[in-house]
Design a protein around this motif. Structure first.
Motif, mmCIF file in Angstrom:
data_model
loop_
_atom_site.group_PDB
_atom_site.id
_atom_site.type_symbol
_atom_site.label_atom_id
_atom_site.label_comp_id
_atom_site.label_asym_id
_atom_site.label_seq_id
_atom_site.Cartn_x
_atom_site.Cartn_y
_atom_site.Cartn_z
ATOM 1 N N SER A 255 20.590 7.335 2.837
ATOM 2 C CA SER A 255 21.877 6.864 2.318
ATOM 3 C C SER A 255 22.327 5.598 3.027
ATOM 4 O O SER A 255 22.881 4.691 2.397
ATOM 5 C CB SER A 255 22.944 7.946 2.464
ATOM 6 N N GLN A 256 22.093 5.516 4.333
ATOM 7 C CA GLN A 256 22.468 4.309 5.078
ATOM 8 C C GLN A 256 21.645 3.126 4.600
ATOM 9 O O GLN A 256 22.191 2.039 4.365
ATOM 10 C CB GLN A 256 22.280 4.512 6.580
ATOM 11 N N ALA A 257 20.349 3.312 4.446
ATOM 12 C CA ALA A 257 19.490 2.229 3.970
ATOM 13 C C ALA A 257 19.899 1.804 2.561
ATOM 14 O O ALA A 257 19.980 0.606 2.259
ATOM 15 C CB ALA A 257 18.023 2.663 4.000
ATOM 16 N N GLU A 258 20.195 2.764 1.699
ATOM 17 C CA GLU A 258 20.621 2.452 0.335
ATOM 18 C C GLU A 258 21.930 1.666 0.343
ATOM 19 O O GLU A 258 22.103 0.715 -0.420
ATOM 20 C CB GLU A 258 20.779 3.731 -0.472
ATOM 21 N N ILE B 297 9.045 4.427 -2.359
ATOM 22 C CA ILE B 297 8.981 4.367 -0.897
ATOM 23 C C ILE B 297 9.049 2.902 -0.498
ATOM 24 O O ILE B 297 8.351 2.069 -1.059
ATOM 25 C CB ILE B 297 7.685 5.006 -0.366
ATOM 26 N N VAL B 298 9.923 2.591 0.469
ATOM 27 C CA VAL B 298 10.065 1.235 0.965
ATOM 28 C C VAL B 298 9.549 1.211 2.396
ATOM 29 O O VAL B 298 9.994 2.003 3.230
ATOM 30 C CB VAL B 298 11.546 0.781 0.928
ATOM 31 N N HIS C 280 13.968 0.641 11.121
ATOM 32 C CA HIS C 280 14.170 2.076 10.882
ATOM 33 C C HIS C 280 15.039 2.677 11.988
ATOM 34 O O HIS C 280 15.922 3.491 11.723
ATOM 35 C CB HIS C 280 12.833 2.807 10.804
ATOM 36 N N GLU C 281 14.812 2.267 13.222
ATOM 37 C CA GLU C 281 15.609 2.771 14.342
ATOM 38 C C GLU C 281 17.069 2.354 14.203
ATOM 39 O O GLU C 281 17.979 3.139 14.469
ATOM 40 C CB GLU C 281 15.031 2.285 15.672
ATOM 41 N N GLU C 282 17.318 1.112 13.765
ATOM 42 C CA GLU C 282 18.687 0.649 13.547
ATOM 43 C C GLU C 282 19.352 1.426 12.414
ATOM 44 O O GLU C 282 20.527 1.789 12.520
ATOM 45 C CB GLU C 282 18.711 -0.850 13.256
ATOM 46 N N VAL C 283 18.614 1.702 11.358
ATOM 47 C CA VAL C 283 19.157 2.498 10.257
ATOM 48 C C VAL C 283 19.500 3.891 10.764
ATOM 49 O O VAL C 283 20.566 4.436 10.463
ATOM 50 C CB VAL C 283 18.166 2.581 9.073
#
Length: 68
Positions: free
Chosen positions: A27-30, A3-4, A11-14
């Motif tokens: 997947s977007q964060a990765e 967990i990051v 988080h909202e931008e992701v």
């Protein structure tokens, strides 16, 4: 799997970008983590060059727009 912890703003931008790119939030964060890591390890490359290299390694063919 870990967990990051990230800020609510990030988080909202992701979340917003994941909707546009039709990826899950994870997947977007990765993707951003992977590209950021590659950019740090290869500072001489542009974002476009990094993406091109990754696509070439996966044998992804390019599609050109009509006006290019």
């Amino acid at each position: 799997m870990g967990i990051v912890k990230i800020s609510d703003e990030l988080h909202e931008e992701v979340r917003k970008n994941s909707a546009v790119m039709e990826r899950s939030i994870n997947s977007q964060a990765e993707f951003w983590i992977k590209i950021g890591r590659l950019a740090e390890q290869n500072p001489q490359l542009t974002y476009e060059q990094i993406l091109e290299r990754e696509m070439r390694q996966q044998n992804v063919t390019k599609v050109r727009l009509v006006n290019e």
